[in-house]
Motif scaffolding. Structure first.
Motif, PDB file in Angstrom:
ATOM      1  N   LYS A   1       0.841  -1.198   0.000  1.00 29.20           N
ATOM      2  CA  LYS A   1       0.000   0.000   0.000  1.00 29.20           C
ATOM      3  C   LYS A   1       0.878   1.251   0.000  1.00 29.20           C
ATOM      4  O   LYS A   1       2.012   1.229   0.489  1.00 29.20           O
ATOM      5  CB  LYS A   1      -0.929  -0.007   1.207  1.00 29.20           C
TER       6      LYS A   1
ATOM      7  N   ASN B   1      -5.481  -3.682  -2.098  1.00 27.89           N
ATOM      8  CA  ASN B   1      -6.623  -2.948  -1.553  1.00 27.89           C
ATOM      9  C   ASN B   1      -7.930  -3.441  -2.136  1.00 27.89           C
ATOM     10  O   ASN B   1      -7.964  -4.047  -3.210  1.00 27.89           O
ATOM     11  CB  ASN B   1      -6.493  -1.450  -1.895  1.00 27.89           C
TER      12      ASN B   1
ATOM     13  N   ASP C   1     -12.526   0.656  -1.178  1.00 32.57           N
ATOM     14  CA  ASP C   1     -12.430   1.712  -0.166  1.00 32.57           C
ATOM     15  C   ASP C   1     -10.972   2.097   0.093  1.00 32.57           C
ATOM     16  O   ASP C   1     -10.666   3.282   0.319  1.00 32.57           O
ATOM     17  CB  ASP C   1     -13.125   1.307   1.133  1.00 32.57           C
ATOM     18  N   GLY C   2     -10.082   1.128   0.037  1.00 28.83           N
ATOM     19  CA  GLY C   2      -8.661   1.427   0.210  1.00 28.83           C
ATOM     20  C   GLY C   2      -8.110   2.227  -0.954  1.00 28.83           C
ATOM     21  O   GLY C   2      -7.321   3.168  -0.768  1.00 28.83           O
ATOM     22  N   TYR C   3      -8.531   1.874  -2.169  1.00 26.00           N
ATOM     23  CA  TYR C   3      -8.118   2.657  -3.335  1.00 26.00           C
ATOM     24  C   TYR C   3      -8.635   4.091  -3.237  1.00 26.00           C
ATOM     25  O   TYR C   3      -7.934   5.042  -3.592  1.00 26.00           O
ATOM     26  CB  TYR C   3      -8.627   2.003  -4.622  1.00 26.00           C
ATOM     27  N   GLU C   4      -9.860   4.236  -2.768  1.00 23.63           N
ATOM     28  CA  GLU C   4     -10.434   5.580  -2.627  1.00 23.63           C
ATOM     29  C   GLU C   4      -9.595   6.434  -1.688  1.00 23.63           C
ATOM     30  O   GLU C   4      -9.321   7.603  -1.967  1.00 23.63           O
ATOM     31  CB  GLU C   4     -11.877   5.487  -2.118  1.00 23.63           C
ATOM     32  N   ARG C   5      -9.151   5.853  -0.574  1.00 19.63           N
ATOM     33  CA  ARG C   5      -8.304   6.593   0.381  1.00 19.63           C
ATOM     34  C   ARG C   5      -6.984   6.985  -0.269  1.00 19.63           C
ATOM     35  O   ARG C   5      -6.500   8.120  -0.091  1.00 19.63           O
ATOM     36  CB  ARG C   5      -8.061   5.742   1.633  1.00 19.63           C
ATOM     37  N   GLU C   6      -6.374   6.054  -1.014  1.00 21.62           N
ATOM     38  CA  GLU C   6      -5.088   6.355  -1.649  1.00 21.62           C
ATOM     39  C   GLU C   6      -5.233   7.422  -2.731  1.00 21.62           C
ATOM     40  O   GLU C   6      -4.375   8.307  -2.863  1.00 21.62           O
ATOM     41  CB  GLU C   6      -4.476   5.075  -2.223  1.00 21.62           C
TER      42      GLU C   6
ATOM     43  N   HIS D   1      -7.493   9.800  -2.839  1.00 20.85           N
ATOM     44  CA  HIS D   1      -7.699  11.078  -2.147  1.00 20.85           C
ATOM     45  C   HIS D   1      -6.383  11.595  -1.575  1.00 20.85           C
ATOM     46  O   HIS D   1      -6.051  12.784  -1.709  1.00 20.85           O
ATOM     47  CB  HIS D   1      -8.729  10.906  -1.029  1.00 20.85           C
ATOM     48  N   LEU D   2      -5.609  10.711  -0.957  1.00 17.15           N
ATOM     49  CA  LEU D   2      -4.322  11.089  -0.369  1.00 17.15           C
ATOM     50  C   LEU D   2      -3.389  11.671  -1.417  1.00 17.15           C
ATOM     51  O   LEU D   2      -2.776  12.726  -1.223  1.00 17.15           O
ATOM     52  CB  LEU D   2      -3.685   9.855   0.287  1.00 17.15           C
TER      53      LEU D   2
END
Length: 276
Positions: A228, A259, A262-267, A269-270
């Motif tokens: 990640k 991921n 939801d994990g891709y979405e966080r990355e 956005h980051l």
């Protein structure tokens, strides 16, 4: 705007991939053309493809990436395996013409003790059989980590393939950040120098897509295990430098990190926040 997305499942259909991308803030994505372990592909639903094209145009998507199955080996010792790779890639490129102007990425393959020179010749020969001067899809060689007898562990090996391909204008390179790190290119401390080396050997005009993945392994490990963003040996600061780099910032970035959506979405956005 940063062109960033992730690998999505095509099981629900092509339009559904586009809608999944929008849900997580992506404006590009990657998908397998068929089962990643290799099989016959389902017949294309041209209405579904048309809906994806409309969705991409409406929302200003960047170019997307189709990924060939992992099982293909264009430089196998076994002629039947090479023929399977040729038939599959030829079929995939015909299918991609329904979504013109995008990318088709593949792993060059493993020479299996034949030697890299022989493997390079076989890969180029296969490409010369399937590439058409009027096709709208650009085929990408992916940089590899160098595990086992993989071809494509160095920029020199990629260029050796490209030199032998007749339809050079239909070819490009996808740089996987985890892979080049694992292959020994220090993109953490010497990103500029790595890009200068790539430009000298291959040419930056050939670089079309970045696979943005952290690595579970240290520099030069030749192991190819994605991590990640920010949780591996490359780290978040290096990833931010990559997406901000003037040579790279306008390319599509594809996340292949371990991921779910939801994990891709966080990355995504980051990295969007960090790239501003």
């Amino acid at each position: 705007m940063l062109k960033i997305g992730c690998h999505l499942s095509s099981s629900k259909g092509w339009e559904a991939m586009g809608r999944d991308a929008l849900k997580i803030g992506a404006n590009t994505f990657q998908f397998f053309t068929r089962n990643p372990r290799g099989s016959k592909a389902k017949a294309l639903n041209l209405d579904d493809v048309a809906k994806l094209r409309e969705l991409m145009e409406e929302h200003g998507f960047a170019k997307i990436v189709a990924h060939a199955p992992y099982t293909l080996n264009a430089c196998s010792q076994d002629e039947r395996i090479r023929e399977f790779a040729r038939e599959t890639m030829e079929d995939d490129l015909k299918r991609m013409e329904s979504l013109p102007g995008n990318y088709y990425n593949f792993h060059p393959g493993s020479h299996v003790q034949q030697g890299s020179e022989r493997g390079i010749i076989q890969i180029a020969d296969l490409l010369n059989e399937i590439l058409q001067s009027d096709q709208k899809t650009i085929v990408l060689l992916e940089t590899m980590a160098g595990k086992g007898t993989e071809v494509g562990r160095s920029f020199e090996e990629l260029q050796a393939i490209l030199e032998r391909v007749k339809c050079k204008e239909k070819m490009g390179v996808c740089m996987d950040v985890c892979h080049v790190h694992d292959a020994g290119y220090d993109v953490v401390n010497h990103l500029d120098e790595v890009l200068e080396e790539f430009d000298r050997i291959v040419g930056l005009e050939r670089l079309k897509v970045i696979h943005l993945n952290d690595s579970k392994n240290p520099l030069g490990s030749h192991k190819d295990r994605h991590e990640k963003i920010g949780e591996g040996f490359l780290g978040l600061e290096a990833m931010v430098r990559i997406v901000r780099h003037p040579v790279l910032k306008d390319l599509p970035f594809i996340l292949e990190t371990p991921n779910q959506l939801d994990g891709y979405e966080r990355e995504i956005h980051l990295l969007r926040e960090a790239s501003c």
